[in-house]
Design a protein around this motif. Sequence first.
Motif, PDB file in Angstrom:
ATOM      1  N   ALA A 198       0.830  -1.203   0.000  1.00 59.01           N
ATOM      2  CA  ALA A 198       0.000   0.000   0.000  1.00 59.01           C
ATOM      3  C   ALA A 198       0.868   1.257   0.000  1.00 59.01           C
ATOM      4  O   ALA A 198       0.567   2.237  -0.712  1.00 59.01           O
ATOM      5  CB  ALA A 198      -0.940  -0.002   1.201  1.00 59.01           C
ATOM      6  N   SER A 199       1.940   1.261   0.756  1.00 55.08           N
ATOM      7  CA  SER A 199       2.839   2.417   0.796  1.00 55.08           C
ATOM      8  C   SER A 199       3.513   2.633  -0.560  1.00 55.08           C
ATOM      9  O   SER A 199       3.699   3.774  -1.008  1.00 55.08           O
ATOM     10  CB  SER A 199       3.906   2.223   1.878  1.00 55.08           C
ATOM     11  N   ILE A 200       3.863   1.545  -1.199  1.00 57.01           N
ATOM     12  CA  ILE A 200       4.485   1.643  -2.523  1.00 57.01           C
ATOM     13  C   ILE A 200       3.502   2.254  -3.525  1.00 57.01           C
ATOM     14  O   ILE A 200       3.856   3.143  -4.310  1.00 57.01           O
ATOM     15  CB  ILE A 200       4.961   0.252  -2.992  1.00 57.01           C
ATOM     16  N   LYS A 201       2.244   1.802  -3.468  1.00 59.26           N
ATOM     17  CA  LYS A 201       1.236   2.332  -4.395  1.00 59.26           C
ATOM     18  C   LYS A 201       0.955   3.807  -4.119  1.00 59.26           C
ATOM     19  O   LYS A 201       0.756   4.599  -5.054  1.00 59.26           O
ATOM     20  CB  LYS A 201      -0.062   1.528  -4.293  1.00 59.26           C
ATOM     21  N   ARG A 202       0.938   4.203  -2.843  1.00 61.17           N
ATOM     22  CA  ARG A 202       0.693   5.607  -2.526  1.00 61.17           C
ATOM     23  C   ARG A 202       1.786   6.507  -3.113  1.00 61.17           C
ATOM     24  O   ARG A 202       1.504   7.614  -3.587  1.00 61.17           O
ATOM     25  CB  ARG A 202       0.625   5.801  -1.005  1.00 61.17           C
ATOM     26  N   LYS A 203       3.017   6.013  -3.100  1.00 58.68           N
ATOM     27  CA  LYS A 203       4.112   6.827  -3.625  1.00 58.68           C
ATOM     28  C   LYS A 203       4.184   6.788  -5.144  1.00 58.68           C
ATOM     29  O   LYS A 203       4.346   7.828  -5.798  1.00 58.68           O
ATOM     30  CB  LYS A 203       5.445   6.373  -3.031  1.00 58.68           C
ATOM     31  N   TYR A 204       4.042   5.598  -5.731  1.00 57.56           N
ATOM     32  CA  TYR A 204       4.323   5.449  -7.159  1.00 57.56           C
ATOM     33  C   TYR A 204       3.081   5.303  -8.041  1.00 57.56           C
ATOM     34  O   TYR A 204       3.183   5.379  -9.262  1.00 57.56           O
ATOM     35  CB  TYR A 204       5.262   4.250  -7.382  1.00 57.56           C
ATOM     36  N   ARG A 205       1.954   5.070  -7.430  1.00 60.30           N
ATOM     37  CA  ARG A 205       0.680   4.949  -8.162  1.00 60.30           C
ATOM     38  C   ARG A 205       0.824   3.987  -9.346  1.00 60.30           C
ATOM     39  O   ARG A 205       1.273   2.866  -9.182  1.00 60.30           O
ATOM     40  CB  ARG A 205       0.177   6.334  -8.575  1.00 60.30           C
TER      41      ARG A 205
ATOM     42  N   SER B 117       4.148 -12.777  -5.607  1.00 69.76           N
ATOM     43  CA  SER B 117       3.768 -11.604  -6.390  1.00 69.76           C
ATOM     44  C   SER B 117       4.912 -11.190  -7.301  1.00 69.76           C
ATOM     45  O   SER B 117       6.089 -11.384  -6.976  1.00 69.76           O
ATOM     46  CB  SER B 117       3.411 -10.432  -5.468  1.00 69.76           C
ATOM     47  N   ILE B 118       4.551 -10.622  -8.451  1.00 65.91           N
ATOM     48  CA  ILE B 118       5.545  -9.917  -9.253  1.00 65.91           C
ATOM     49  C   ILE B 118       5.276  -8.421  -9.121  1.00 65.91           C
ATOM     50  O   ILE B 118       4.133  -7.975  -9.197  1.00 65.91           O
ATOM     51  CB  ILE B 118       5.569 -10.358 -10.732  1.00 65.91           C
ATOM     52  N   LEU B 119       6.333  -7.684  -8.881  1.00 68.75           N
ATOM     53  CA  LEU B 119       6.294  -6.228  -8.799  1.00 68.75           C
ATOM     54  C   LEU B 119       6.870  -5.707 -10.104  1.00 68.75           C
ATOM     55  O   LEU B 119       8.016  -6.022 -10.447  1.00 68.75           O
ATOM     56  CB  LEU B 119       7.104  -5.748  -7.603  1.00 68.75           C
ATOM     57  N   MET B 120       6.090  -4.930 -10.847  1.00 73.34           N
ATOM     58  CA  MET B 120       6.494  -4.457 -12.167  1.00 73.34           C
ATOM     59  C   MET B 120       6.576  -2.939 -12.191  1.00 73.34           C
ATOM     60  O   MET B 120       5.704  -2.257 -11.638  1.00 73.34           O
ATOM     61  CB  MET B 120       5.498  -4.917 -13.229  1.00 73.34           C
TER      62      MET B 120
END
Length: 306
Positions: free
Chosen positions: A246-253, A267-270
């Motif tokens: 969630a923190s990653i999405k808040r920063k990088y959307r 999970s794969i993070l792309m």
Amino acid sequence: MVKPVRVSSISFKGTGRAATTKATVRRNLKAIVELLRSAAMDEPDIVCLPEHAPSIGVFLGEANKIAEEIPGPIFRTISPLAREYGMYVILPMLEKRNGKVHNSAVLIDRSGGYVGSYYKMHPMIDEIVQGISPGIEPAVFNADFGKLGFAICFDLNFKDVIGGIAERGAKLVFFASMYPGGLQLRLWALEFGVYIVSAYGGDGSMVVNPLGKVLATSDSYSPIISKTINLDYGVVHLDYNYQKFASIKRKYRSKIEFEVTRPEAISILMSNAEDVTADDVIREFKLETRDEYFKRALGVRLKAIG
């Protein structure tokens, strides 16, 4: 910076045996040229043909008669198409080198130049009996979009091939074959965290993602399949990591995407960004890759048992 890559696969059964071995090859090549032109309409960065595509239908005992050194007539027929359409071409063929015949996957670059060959490490028993020499080690090549490796048919049963490819840093593996592979391809993709693109001499060529998910499958109505894939990714386990998503999405959307597979808990993070890579994000948020997590777990276990 790794960019998205457009991959294509061609399913090709051959054109049947002609009156002579050379005529069979000529007829196959004519069909292959038309298939490559059709595949080029999808604007791929790279396209793969099935195992020894130009010689499908030729008796194995005649392999020595039609094997060619690079560059030979077969290479010179296909090379101009790579240059014309600005795409890499994987040309599986019977290749002669230093007096030996190999079941080979030849990589041609966008300019039509020869990059290198992978020699099938695990020919079937009949192939070896008929004079096919096994390759010695996996091969990984550098393309302008990243590293890629090859496996050919019976190789799929031996982990030294995929293990060597993964150790050399390739995230994209092309599987040229005369059998479809099926579940084995998905297992390789999942276990080693790579994309796999198969080119089979029949229906059932596939594009598989690093979670073992099939993204595309060929059939008799669609012998050419294409997919755009993102090679800027990392494979992470959900344990000790998912709380940070969630923190990653808040920063990088939208610059960062996650795809999760359950119940495997992976999970794969792309990364879709030009200014930050998946590895950058993994380091920034102190995520553990799946391999790092398993290595740590083994270390904790060994310490516990003394």
